[in-house]
Design a protein around this motif. Structure first.
Motif, mmCIF file in Angstrom:
data_model
loop_
_atom_site.group_PDB
_atom_site.id
_atom_site.type_symbol
_atom_site.label_atom_id
_atom_site.label_comp_id
_atom_site.label_asym_id
_atom_site.label_seq_id
_atom_site.Cartn_x
_atom_site.Cartn_y
_atom_site.Cartn_z
ATOM 1 N N VAL A 1 0.683 -1.140 -0.107
ATOM 2 C CA VAL A 1 -0.035 0.071 0.094
ATOM 3 C C VAL A 1 0.921 1.572 -0.019
ATOM 4 O O VAL A 1 0.437 2.233 -0.675
ATOM 5 C CB VAL A 1 -1.008 0.010 1.156
ATOM 6 N N ILE B 1 1.747 2.533 -3.532
ATOM 7 C CA ILE B 1 0.699 2.971 -4.257
ATOM 8 C C ILE B 1 1.160 4.504 -4.893
ATOM 9 O O ILE B 1 1.502 5.464 -4.253
ATOM 10 C CB ILE B 1 -0.566 3.176 -3.518
ATOM 11 N N VAL C 1 -7.295 5.095 -5.669
ATOM 12 C CA VAL C 1 -6.430 4.370 -4.480
ATOM 13 C C VAL C 1 -7.459 3.525 -3.917
ATOM 14 O O VAL C 1 -6.717 2.322 -3.355
ATOM 15 C CB VAL C 1 -6.330 5.431 -3.294
ATOM 16 N N HIS D 1 -6.916 0.098 -5.933
ATOM 17 C CA HIS D 1 -5.488 -0.379 -5.238
ATOM 18 C C HIS D 1 -5.556 -1.097 -4.214
ATOM 19 O O HIS D 1 -4.994 -2.322 -3.900
ATOM 20 C CB HIS D 1 -4.184 0.773 -5.215
ATOM 21 N N GLU E 1 -4.371 -4.818 -3.933
ATOM 22 C CA GLU E 1 -2.993 -5.457 -2.951
ATOM 23 C C GLU E 1 -3.700 -6.055 -1.914
ATOM 24 O O GLU E 1 -2.870 -7.017 -1.690
ATOM 25 C CB GLU E 1 -2.440 -3.982 -2.446
#
Length: 333
Positions: free
Chosen positions: A267, A270, A294, A297, A301
């Protein structure tokens, strides 16, 4: 009503300025003289006529000290302030005749009826007995308190008492109305009622200066805000502009089905970082000024390390996040 308007015309000095309040280098130091604790440091501020202006800050930030100096109750250590065209220190009587003040504490006379609390204020400012009574009755009707005219102050609820205090402050048609945390300690319904009353006063042209530590109150009512913290002015603009220019961050919160620790490293990589990340068990909270993409992501993730998202929320920039950005700490009223 003609009597009331004539009184207003006598009280208000002619002016060609659109400014209701102006301060330069206003400073207040309590005990210990110039080297004592600073309650307010070098405040430069302008409030326009007809504006709804807010002073926002936590308890002890300097809001009430500012109001105290602008209403002649507190003597500045340094600096100068004009209210309604009159310099506060040089002409306190002129200032007092042009302002209305509603304090945090209930200052109604418990020995008087609600009607007399208002009427006696009108008499103090030179109104005839009949004009004061008419004005008081009009205000009680306006604030939905006509049925309380004969009640004593101690028989009122907290919200009713605040409405009476606002009515009393308006008896002499002040140019500027100061409200020092008017909704503190009242129940939610009374707070909503007070918001409506205060908002209607402003719509009718009243200049209002409000101190509050309620973020929602400041954002709902105020056209412009001065954010004060530890006696310092941190920002002064519209609520939207403060949120936009302070670098206030979007808060993205994701709750996984297991501890979020394994996803932290990924994270932090990112794009758009560095991001402010806090992990509490399965919950990951990220503050970012570049929120686009975000959340996607975080889902990907998490999936890459075997985590499933149970809940997710995105909170756009707010006064709360603006205060955090300006001060480096969460807002605690």
């Amino acid at each position: 009503m003609k009597t009331d308007l004539a009184l207003h015309q006598q009280l208000v000095a002619p002016t060609d300025t659109a400014t209701a309040i102006h301060t330069e280098g206003l400073r207040k130091v309590y005990q210990g003289g110039k080297d004592g604790p600073v309650a307010l440091e070098c405040l430069d501020l302008t409030v326009n006529k007809g504006e709804f202006f807010g002073l926002l800050g936590t308890n002890g930030a300097g809001k009430s000290t500012t109001i105290g100096m602008l209403t002649t109750l507190v003597t500045p250590t340094a600096g100068i302030a004009w209210v309604a065209g009159h310099e506060v220190s040089a002409d306190p009587v002129g200032v007092k005749s042009r302002i209305g003040v509603v304090s945090q504490a209930n200052t109604l006379d418990r020995a008087l009826t609600v009607l007399d609390n208002l009427a006696f204020r009108g008499r103090y400012f030179g109104m005839s007995a009949s004009a004061a009574r008419r004005r008081a009755l009009d205000l009680l009707e306006q604030f939905d308190l006509a049925d309380k005219a004969s009640a004593k102050a101690h028989q009122l609820s907290g919200g009713q008492a605040r409405r009476v205090m606002i009515g009393r402050a308006l008896m002499h048609l002040p140019e500027v109305l100061f409200l020092d945390e008017p909704t503190a300690g009242v129940d939610p319904q009374a707070r909503e009622d007070l918001w409506q009353i205060i908002g209607n006063l402003h719509k009718a042209g009243q200049t209002v200066v409000l101190t509050t530590h309620y973020l929602d109150e400041a954002e709902t009512l105020c056209q412009r805000l001065a954010v004060i913290d530890h006696g310092h002015l941190l920002a002064c603009d519209t609520p939207e502009a403060i949120k936009a220019t302070s670098g206030a961050q979007t808060v993205i919160t994701v709750r996984y089905d297991a501890d979020a620790g394994p996803v932290e490293g990924a994270v932090r990589r990112i794009p758009g970082g560095p991001h402010d990340i806090v992990i509490d068990g399965p919950t990951l909270r990220m503050r970012t000024t570049r929120p686009d993409g975000v959340l996607g992501h975080l889902l990907r993730e998490g999936g890459a390390v075997g985590l499933t998202v149970r809940d997710a929320a995105t909170t756009p920039p707010s006064l709360q996040t603006a205060f955090l950005t300006l001060t480096g700490r969460d807002y605690q009223p």
